[in-house]
Enzyme design. Structure first.
Site, short mmCIF file in Angstrom:
data_model
loop_
_atom_site.label_atom_id
_atom_site.label_comp_id
_atom_site.label_asym_id
_atom_site.label_seq_id
_atom_site.Cartn_x
_atom_site.Cartn_y
_atom_site.Cartn_z
N VAL A 100 -1.19 0.67 5.79
CA VAL A 100 0.18 0.25 6.03
C VAL A 100 0.61 0.87 7.35
CG1 VAL A 100 2.57 0.35 5.20
CG2 VAL A 100 0.70 0.15 3.55
N CYS A 101 1.28 0.06 8.17
CA CYS A 101 1.82 0.54 9.44
C CYS A 101 0.69 1.10 10.32
CB CYS A 101 2.91 1.58 9.16
SG CYS A 101 4.03 1.93 10.52
N THR A 102 0.92 2.25 10.95
CA THR A 102 -0.08 2.81 11.88
C THR A 102 -1.25 3.47 11.17
OG1 THR A 102 1.29 4.80 12.09
CG2 THR A 102 1.54 3.09 13.78
N THR A 120 -0.44 -3.98 12.47
CA THR A 120 0.12 -2.64 12.33
C THR A 120 1.60 -2.75 12.70
OG1 THR A 120 -0.17 -0.31 12.97
CG2 THR A 120 -0.48 -1.95 14.71
N GLY A 150 1.95 -4.59 8.15
CA GLY A 150 2.77 -4.21 9.29
C GLY A 150 3.54 -2.93 9.02
#
Length: 220
Positions: A100-102, A120, A150
């Protein structure tokens, strides 16, 4: 079916990257959830909330699904040999390898994203080629057994998508109703494509330094 899920913790992660999908996926029938870190000490999140691991990397079972959350501090996690080795080892035999995300950049450091389509947080998508990935726009991107989400809140959507695959759409929808996930944001500024120009410029400036830190750590 049984499902062994593991979340990777590291200092100063964004807690919603972790707690969003956790809240969804732990409700999956047959799921066992492991919250894993290098030690059993509480792990601080970026908002001051301490997170308590249920296990350590060295004693973790083989996971069916591994999930790596993100946060601006992920640059330290993706340079931490023990964390990266754990992710790489689990990724070999896991059915799903996710972020998730970075958190995508921890997967990238573990070699998981080479030749993959991925996403990301919007502020860092241009750095994905530095870990061998091709950015594909989308809140959730799947390429084989690799699923990347994202920024931050997309982890909830990601969790529901996984539940739908594992246990069926009705179970996923029941969980969605149970947590009353019915987004109605007060502003349509949750993505750069919809945010007003001034808002986007302000947000983008806040990530500029972090982007360069990531870029340097990734050798770009």
């Amino acid at each position: 079916m049984s499902l062994t899920i593991g979340f990777v913790l590291f200092p100063n992660l964004t807690q919603l990257d972790f707690t969003g999908p956790l809240q969804v996926m732990h409700r999956t029938p047959g799921a066992t959830t492991h919250i894993l870190a290098k030690t059993r000490d509480p792990v601080p999140s970026d908002c001051g909330l301490g997170l308590v691991p249920t296990g350590i990397f060295a004693e973790a079972p083989q996971l069916d699904l591994i999930c790596v959350p993100g946060g601006l501090s992920v640059v330290e996690a993706m340079q931490d040999e023990e964390t990266v080795r754990f992710v790489a080892r689990q990724a070999e035999h896991a059915r799903w390898v996710t972020s998730v995300c970075t958190g995508a950049f921890v997967l990238g450091s573990a070699g998981v994203l080479r030749g993959k389509r991925a996403t990301t947080h919007w502020a860092f998508t241009d750095l994905l080629p530095l870990v061998g990935a091709t950015h594909e726009p989308g809140r959730i991107v799947r390429d084989g057994k690799v699923i990347t989400a994202g920024g931050v809140t997309s982890g909830i959507d990601f969790g529901l998508s996984v539940v739908a695959e594992v246990a069926g759409p009705e179970v996923a929808q029941t969980i969605q109703l149970g947590i009353e996930y019915d987004p109605a944001p007060p502003f349509q500024s949750g993505h750069p494509s919809r945010a007003p120009a001034a808002v986007k410029a302000t947000a983008d400036a806040r990530y500029a330094k972090a982007r360069e830190t990531y870029r340097a750590a990734l050798g770009g």
